[in-house]
Design an enzyme around this catalytic site. Structure first.
Site, short mmCIF file in Angstrom:
data_model
loop_
_atom_site.label_atom_id
_atom_site.label_comp_id
_atom_site.label_asym_id
_atom_site.label_seq_id
_atom_site.Cartn_x
_atom_site.Cartn_y
_atom_site.Cartn_z
CG ASP A 25 -21.22 9.70 6.08
OD1 ASP A 25 -21.65 9.68 7.31
OD2 ASP A 25 -20.02 9.98 5.47
CG HIS A 74 -14.78 3.69 2.77
ND1 HIS A 74 -13.55 3.29 3.18
CD2 HIS A 74 -15.34 4.54 3.59
CE1 HIS A 74 -13.56 3.73 4.28
NE2 HIS A 74 -14.59 4.77 4.85
#
Ligand code: CMC
Length: 433
Positions: A368, A311
């Protein structure tokens, strides 16, 4: 509101012997920022930050992330508490209005959203222009943009009432459009929303109910859906939110801005990752193949990445992934589903978290990584995963859009560039080229 701190930063330019004092601004939480707004006028130089890794693009009071500590707050409330104790509509109210609603406000908001879930009947005709095999994200993107043609009565963003009507319409109608995109792609009739159902329940009903049978909504599934929506509601100035803000900064109507956000969300580096994770887990298939894929992700000469890992902001476990992981186990247990892909995912997480490559680069599972497994257990095809993300994120997009429009210091977004093309040259006649 940001405040001017007592410190400033002096930038000295060696080539010109010029120097400029830049103020430092402090927010409520997080690092201070250097206010470079006067830099160009005083030095004739821009800053250069492709990917915006060191650039704050706006002031915002909605969402705070501490990427090193793995913290996510909406209007100050930790995501873990919201996921456990709140509901998606309450979080939507919080993001949109700044405070959690009291009972009266909650009733009014819930009633307003529930009673605006139907879309103009002509929209179903519009759907029929798409190919049956179109990706539901392609359909959602097109139909959301088209909403401005159906609801042009209230798109004056300078008017407060108009603004609020558009925000509520988008939150209310997005699940209906998403469910219609799904039904269209599988050749089933559209289901009208039902006002007696809650937001998540209604979405499940519109997706899974068929005219020939009574559809019973499993409360475990409805709860899990509501939690998934909460976890995806907003996430600071990510790619799609920045797209919505940039589109809105020109005064474009909110429906067009949200369609731009949907387009940006679709990419596999952003919201499209949930679909990519499940495709990847399917491709891996069994635990024995994990090492091959982890090695591939580490290979500098191979563009493959482990989807659901890494991320831009989190250099720790994504707090949403922690909640999602727990929820994934609970839902599968309660539904009595055993999915070998969950086993593969857990093993892969363990292997990656011990691997020096992932440790060094601080690559942890993101939101996710586990969401696709729950959505699959609920019966959604992978092509719908990012659509679900878009339904939830509409709340964040529209709240951020509203905050931007109401900011009196807001100007059109217009980044500059470092030009690397040819210097000035004369036109050459075609016969001489
Ligand atoms: N697998 C293998 N290597 C990775 C991965 C990964 N998933 N993610 C980053 N890296 C490596 C990357 O190659 C780079 O290595 P080096 O420094 O040697 O060049 C380093 O880690 C830093 O990566 P980056 O691309 O500079 O980081 P970024 O902040 O630009 O990208 C990201 C962030 C999320 C796009 C990236 O981690 C990624 O592509 N992850 C997979 C896709 C994914 O799961 N996306 C969902 C994000 S969370 C949901 C959302 O907000 O949309």
């Amino acid at each position: 509101m940001a405040s001017k701190s007592n410190s400033s930063v002096t930038v000295s330019l060696n080539n010109t012997n010029k120097s400029v004092d830049l103020p430092v601004l402090s927010g409520t939480l997080g690092p201070d920022v250097i206010d470079i707004r006067s830099l160009y006028s005083s030095t004739d130089m821009f800053t250069f930050d492709p990917g915006y890794g060191a650039t704050g693009s706006c002031m915002s009071g909605l969402t705070f992330i501490d990427g090193d500590e793995g913290v996510l707050l909406h209007r100050g409330y930790p995501i873990e508490q919201l996921a456990e104790k709140s509901t998606f509509l309450e979080v939507a109210y919080l993001l949109l209005n700044g405070e959690l609603p009291n009972t009266e406000q909650n009733d009014e908001f819930t009633h307003a959203i529930t009673n605006h879930t139907m879309v103009h009947e002509q929209i179903s005709t519009f759907f029929r222009g798409f190919r049956r095999d179109a990706h539901p994200m392609a359909i959602l993107c097109g139909v959301t943009g088209a909403l401005s043609a159906f609801y042009h009565d209230n798109i004056d963003h300078y008017d407060e009432t108009s603004r609020m009507i558009s925000c509520r319409r988008l939150i209310a109608k997005m699940p209906t459009l998403a469910a219609m995109a799904y039904k269209y792609s599988i050749g089933q009739p559209f289901n009208y929303p039902q006002n007696k159902l809650g937001y998540a329940e209604n979405f499940l009903h519109m997706c899974f109910s068929v005219p020939t049978e009574i559809y019973e909504i499993d409360p475990v599934v409805a709860d899990a859906m509501d939690k998934i929506l909460i976890l995806h509601a907003d996430h600071e100035q990510n790619a799609s939110t920045s797209t919505v803000r940039l589109a809105g900064s020109s005064g474009a109507n909110p429906f067009a801005c949200i369609a731009a956000g949907i387009a940006s969300l679709w990419g596999p580096a952003h919201g499209g990752a949930n679909e990519a994770v499940l495709n990847m887990l399917n491709e891996i298939g069994t635990k024995d193949n994990i090492k091959t894929f982890v090695d591939k992700a580490k290979d500098k000469n191979d563009p493959f990445r482990l989807f659901g890992f890494g991320h831009r902001v989190y250099k720790n476990y994504d707090p949403r992934a922690q909640v999602m992981r727990k929820s994934c186990h609970e839902v599968l247990n309660k539904m009595g589903v055993s999915d070998p892909l969950l086993e593969v995912a857990m093993e892969m997480e363990e292997i990656a978290l011990k691997d020096p490559y992932f440790i060094e680069k601080k690559l942890y599972p993101n939101v996710d990584f586990y969401s696709g497994i729950i959505l699959k257990a609920m019966g959604f095809p992978t092509s719908m995963f990012t659509v679900l993300f878009a339904v939830a994120r509409t709340v964040g997009w529209i709240s951020q859009w509203k905050e931007m429009v109401e900011d009196t210091s807001q100007r059109i977004g217009r980044p500059r560039q470092l030009y690397t093309g040819p210097a000035t040259r004369d036109y050459i006649d075609i016969t001489k080229r």
